[in-house]
Design an enzyme around this catalytic site. Structure first.
Site, short mmCIF file in Angstrom:
data_model
loop_
_atom_site.label_atom_id
_atom_site.label_comp_id
_atom_site.label_asym_id
_atom_site.label_seq_id
_atom_site.Cartn_x
_atom_site.Cartn_y
_atom_site.Cartn_z
N ASP A 208 98.71 -13.93 -27.90
CA ASP A 208 98.88 -12.38 -27.49
C ASP A 208 97.78 -11.73 -28.17
O ASP A 208 96.71 -11.75 -27.65
CB ASP A 208 100.38 -11.89 -28.31
CG ASP A 208 100.69 -10.80 -27.89
OD1 ASP A 208 100.48 -10.15 -26.76
OD2 ASP A 208 101.62 -9.94 -28.79
N LYS B 93 108.23 -21.44 -34.35
CA LYS B 93 109.19 -22.32 -33.53
C LYS B 93 108.90 -22.24 -32.01
O LYS B 93 109.53 -23.26 -31.37
CB LYS B 93 110.62 -21.74 -33.83
CG LYS B 93 110.97 -21.73 -35.32
CD LYS B 93 112.36 -20.69 -35.69
CE LYS B 93 112.53 -20.41 -36.72
NZ LYS B 93 113.87 -19.52 -36.87
P1 IMP Z 1 99.75 -13.26 -31.84
O1 IMP Z 1 99.41 -13.61 -33.09
O2 IMP Z 1 99.75 -11.58 -31.85
O3 IMP Z 1 98.95 -13.68 -30.96
O4 IMP Z 1 101.19 -13.74 -31.55
C1 IMP Z 1 101.55 -14.68 -31.15
C2 IMP Z 1 103.01 -14.95 -31.37
O5 IMP Z 1 103.73 -13.60 -30.97
C3 IMP Z 1 103.50 -16.12 -30.59
O6 IMP Z 1 103.78 -17.40 -31.19
C4 IMP Z 1 104.94 -15.71 -30.16
O7 IMP Z 1 105.63 -16.13 -31.05
C5 IMP Z 1 104.80 -13.99 -30.33
N1 IMP Z 1 104.82 -13.54 -29.15
C6 IMP Z 1 103.98 -12.84 -28.39
N2 IMP Z 1 104.15 -12.40 -27.24
C7 IMP Z 1 105.35 -12.74 -26.99
C8 IMP Z 1 106.24 -12.76 -25.81
O8 IMP Z 1 106.04 -12.14 -24.76
N3 IMP Z 1 107.52 -13.21 -25.83
C9 IMP Z 1 107.79 -13.77 -26.97
N4 IMP Z 1 107.29 -13.96 -28.08
C10 IMP Z 1 105.94 -13.36 -28.04
#
Ligand code: IMP
Ligand code: MG
Length: 180
Positions: A104, A43
């Site tokens: 992230d 979202k």
């Molecule tokens: P990844 O799969 O680890 O790259 O995570 C991506 C998802 O993690 C993003 O779409 C966010 O929903 C969440 N996320 C990662 N870091 C943050 C942050 O600092 N604030 C809020 N959501 C985050």
């Protein structure tokens, strides 16, 4: 006035608007004349996407959404990604632009990119408002990035912590006592 749980502001409304305009200008130049399908990742991307889309001038571009889950309610990624809601547009032989709030570990976007390529997309590029390259676990890079940040937990403008703070009109750094 900042929300009580926010330690400091990272991007105000004016800076967000400028960042979104800069990204839109690059997308408009790159996708002119192409069959663009924009896929927002639910979202967190919705506020960014709503502002970005209104600055996109690529004729005939389509909008779709995809929801993946890997982040359980907390601040740690599991790496085990599932598609909760898939796209309904046909992406075969289309140029797909995935729009995300923040990149992230890269677990989500590497999975989503492979998924869309397996559906026959001609190209899949990534547009993210924020990038935390220091936390990467998968070799994913964004094609359009608003701002590269350190390893901070940020909220607002669609970004949440446990489904809260998405409504803040700015992006702020969450106080560490809230998530630790
Ligand atoms: P990844 O799969 O680890 O790259 O995570 C991506 C998802 O993690 C993003 O779409 C966010 O929903 C969440 N996320 C990662 N870091 C943050 C942050 O600092 N604030 C809020 N959501 C985050
Ligand atoms: Mg999230």
């Amino acid at each position: 006035m900042l929300h009580n749980d926010v330690f400091e502001e990272l991007m105000n409304e004016e800076e967000l608007n400028k960042t979104v305009s800069d990204i839109a200008a690059r997308i408009n130049a790159d996708y002119e004349g192409k069959e663009l399908v924009i896929v927002g990742i639910l979202k967190g991307s919705v506020i960014f996407l709503a502002d970005l889309l209104r600055k996109i001038t690529v004729d005939g571009c389509q909008l779709d959404f995809l929801q993946a889950s890997s982040y359980h309610s907390g601040s740690v990624s599991s790496g085990n990604v599932k598609i909760v809601k898939d796209v309904t547009c046909n992406v075969k032989e289309r140029d797909v632009l995935v729009v995300e709030d923040i990149l992230d570990t890269g677990n989500t976007l590497s999975f989503v990119k492979e998924h869309l390529l397996s559906k026959g997309a001609s190209s899949v590029k990534i547009c993210t408002l924020f990038d935390k390259p220091g936390r990467r676990k998968k070799p994913v890079t964004a094609d359009y990035t608003g701002k590269v940040i350190e390893d901070l937990f940020i909220v607002g403008y669609g970004l949440d912590y446990s489904e809260r703070y998405r409504n803040l009109p700015y992006v702020g750094v969450l106080k560490s006592e809230i998530y630790s």
